[in-house]
Design a protein around this motif. Structure first.
Motif, PDB file in Angstrom:
ATOM      1  N   ILE A  90      47.673 -21.606  55.985  1.00  0.00           N
ATOM      2  CA  ILE A  90      48.289 -22.491  55.391  1.00  0.00           C
ATOM      3  C   ILE A  90      47.492 -23.308  54.186  1.00  0.00           C
ATOM      4  O   ILE A  90      46.056 -23.373  55.025  1.00  0.00           O
ATOM      5  CB  ILE A  90      48.681 -23.528  56.272  1.00  0.00           C
ATOM      6  N   ALA A  91      48.360 -23.633  52.841  1.00  0.00           N
ATOM      7  CA  ALA A  91      46.739 -24.195  51.832  1.00  0.00           C
ATOM      8  C   ALA A  91      45.949 -26.042  52.948  1.00  0.00           C
ATOM      9  O   ALA A  91      46.865 -26.442  53.552  1.00  0.00           O
ATOM     10  CB  ALA A  91      47.332 -24.693  51.078  1.00  0.00           C
ATOM     11  N   PRO A  92      44.586 -25.715  52.877  1.00  0.00           N
ATOM     12  CA  PRO A  92      44.559 -27.255  53.611  1.00  0.00           C
ATOM     13  C   PRO A  92      44.837 -28.508  53.814  1.00  0.00           C
ATOM     14  O   PRO A  92      45.187 -28.781  54.357  1.00  0.00           O
ATOM     15  CB  PRO A  92      42.108 -27.161  53.077  1.00  0.00           C
ATOM     16  N   GLU A  93      45.323 -28.998  52.231  1.00  0.00           N
ATOM     17  CA  GLU A  93      45.567 -30.438  51.927  1.00  0.00           C
ATOM     18  C   GLU A  93      47.423 -29.720  52.442  1.00  0.00           C
ATOM     19  O   GLU A  93      47.237 -31.192  52.638  1.00  0.00           O
ATOM     20  CB  GLU A  93      45.422 -30.073  50.720  1.00  0.00           C
ATOM     21  N   TYR A  94      47.967 -29.394  53.570  1.00  0.00           N
ATOM     22  CA  TYR A  94      49.147 -29.084  53.830  1.00  0.00           C
ATOM     23  C   TYR A  94      49.084 -28.943  55.194  1.00  0.00           C
ATOM     24  O   TYR A  94      50.057 -28.609  56.069  1.00  0.00           O
ATOM     25  CB  TYR A  94      50.097 -27.944  52.813  1.00  0.00           C
ATOM     26  N   ARG A  95      48.031 -28.419  56.132  1.00  0.00           N
ATOM     27  CA  ARG A  95      48.078 -28.571  57.113  1.00  0.00           C
ATOM     28  C   ARG A  95      47.857 -29.730  58.146  1.00  0.00           C
ATOM     29  O   ARG A  95      48.304 -30.551  57.463  1.00  0.00           O
ATOM     30  CB  ARG A  95      46.149 -28.084  57.089  1.00  0.00           C
ATOM     31  N   GLY A  96      48.971 -29.069  59.024  1.00  0.00           N
ATOM     32  CA  GLY A  96      48.852 -30.611  59.873  1.00  0.00           C
ATOM     33  C   GLY A  96      50.311 -31.130  59.415  1.00  0.00           C
ATOM     34  O   GLY A  96      50.977 -32.321  59.877  1.00  0.00           O
ATOM     35  N   LYS A  97      51.585 -31.021  58.330  1.00  0.00           N
ATOM     36  CA  LYS A  97      52.681 -31.699  57.818  1.00  0.00           C
ATOM     37  C   LYS A  97      54.171 -30.029  58.150  1.00  0.00           C
ATOM     38  O   LYS A  97      54.976 -30.905  57.615  1.00  0.00           O
ATOM     39  CB  LYS A  97      52.493 -31.394  56.369  1.00  0.00           C
ATOM     40  N   GLY A  98      53.946 -29.212  59.134  1.00  0.00           N
ATOM     41  CA  GLY A  98      54.726 -28.823  59.831  1.00  0.00           C
ATOM     42  C   GLY A  98      55.338 -27.430  58.831  1.00  0.00           C
ATOM     43  O   GLY A  98      55.753 -26.607  59.361  1.00  0.00           O
ATOM     44  N   VAL A  99      54.810 -26.922  58.052  1.00  0.00           N
ATOM     45  CA  VAL A  99      54.418 -25.536  57.231  1.00  0.00           C
ATOM     46  C   VAL A  99      54.407 -25.241  58.396  1.00  0.00           C
ATOM     47  O   VAL A  99      55.002 -23.666  58.151  1.00  0.00           O
ATOM     48  CB  VAL A  99      54.143 -26.228  55.902  1.00  0.00           C
ATOM     49  N   GLY A 100      53.081 -24.945  59.166  1.00  0.00           N
ATOM     50  CA  GLY A 100      52.834 -23.641  59.919  1.00  0.00           C
ATOM     51  C   GLY A 100      54.160 -23.201  60.909  1.00  0.00           C
ATOM     52  O   GLY A 100      54.586 -22.171  60.527  1.00  0.00           O
ATOM     53  N   GLN A 101      54.981 -24.338  60.895  1.00  0.00           N
ATOM     54  CA  GLN A 101      56.121 -23.627  62.617  1.00  0.00           C
ATOM     55  C   GLN A 101      56.553 -23.669  60.543  1.00  0.00           C
ATOM     56  O   GLN A 101      57.650 -23.117  61.887  1.00  0.00           O
ATOM     57  CB  GLN A 101      56.330 -25.225  63.059  1.00  0.00           C
ATOM     58  N   LEU A 102      57.156 -24.274  59.876  1.00  0.00           N
ATOM     59  CA  LEU A 102      58.524 -23.858  59.398  1.00  0.00           C
ATOM     60  C   LEU A 102      58.503 -21.812  58.693  1.00  0.00           C
ATOM     61  O   LEU A 102      58.763 -21.139  59.237  1.00  0.00           O
ATOM     62  CB  LEU A 102      58.724 -24.793  58.448  1.00  0.00           C
ATOM     63  N   LEU A 103      57.171 -21.598  58.842  1.00  0.00           N
ATOM     64  CA  LEU A 103      56.834 -20.118  58.278  1.00  0.00           C
ATOM     65  C   LEU A 103      57.020 -19.352  60.219  1.00  0.00           C
ATOM     66  O   LEU A 103      57.248 -18.234  59.571  1.00  0.00           O
ATOM     67  CB  LEU A 103      55.436 -20.322  57.666  1.00  0.00           C
ATOM     68  N   MET A 104      56.514 -19.700  60.912  1.00  0.00           N
ATOM     69  CA  MET A 104      56.378 -19.226  62.148  1.00  0.00           C
ATOM     70  C   MET A 104      57.402 -18.691  62.631  1.00  0.00           C
ATOM     71  O   MET A 104      57.785 -18.097  62.935  1.00  0.00           O
ATOM     72  CB  MET A 104      55.313 -20.280  62.952  1.00  0.00           C
ATOM     73  N   ASN A 105      58.297 -19.602  62.507  1.00  0.00           N
ATOM     74  CA  ASN A 105      60.258 -19.413  62.460  1.00  0.00           C
ATOM     75  C   ASN A 105      60.430 -18.376  61.838  1.00  0.00           C
ATOM     76  O   ASN A 105      61.239 -18.097  63.055  1.00  0.00           O
ATOM     77  CB  ASN A 105      61.026 -20.687  62.916  1.00  0.00           C
TER      78      ASN A 105
END
Length: 156
Positions: A90-105
């Motif tokens: 995840i690009a650093p400025e988007y970390r902690g905004k829920g993007v990782g969970q969307l990708l993981m799911n």
């Protein structure tokens, strides 16, 4: 923010951007890996309908991250049959905004739909993050001089 997830299907410029991010992020683990190698790996995925595959995260039309599911990741770990979660970035400025969970799911559901009951990953630094996501530590290994945690997740 308007996040969306898409499977990699040749989106213009995505392979090159991802390759730059990934090679920079994992150069300690894969010192011989080049941007050209990574682009070629992404382009090879276009030949397959199942695995290997990569999912991309966008904020509107801006590429902000990715996750891959590969049949094998590091040659040194080929004694563990995949699939493998890989290239989770995840690009650093988007970390902690829920993007990782969307990708993981998205990746987890696709891998499950392909008939897999379990998948694996290795990480040099983020064992605690994955443990919170339900991954279990299998063992520690050394990969190109760096200790990595090898983890597994049962797909429910």
């Amino acid at each position: 923010m308007n996040f969306r997830i898409e499977r990699w299907n040749g989106q213009n410029g995505a392979a090159e951007q991802l390759a730059r991010w990934h090679v920079k992020e994992w150069q300690n683990v894969f010192p011989e890996w080049t941007v050209q190698d990574a682009v070629a790996e992404f382009n090879t995925q276009l030949l397959f309908s199942e695995l290997p595959a990569t999912w991309l995260a966008f904020n509107d039309d801006v590429l902000i991250g990715s996750i891959s599911a590969l049949l094998e990741d590091a040659a040194e770990l080929n004694d563990i049959a995949g699939p493998w979660l890989a290239s989770f970035y995840i690009a650093p400025e988007y970390r902690g905004k829920g993007v990782g969970q969307l990708l993981m799911n998205a990746a987890e559901q696709a891998v499950k739909n392909f008939g897999c009951q379990q998948w694996y990953l290795f990480t040099p630094r983020h064992e605690a993050y994955y443990a919170k996501q339900g991954w279990q530590l299998l063992e520690y290994r050394e990969l190109h001089g760096e200790q990595v945690a090898v983890m597994a997740q049962v797909l429910k």
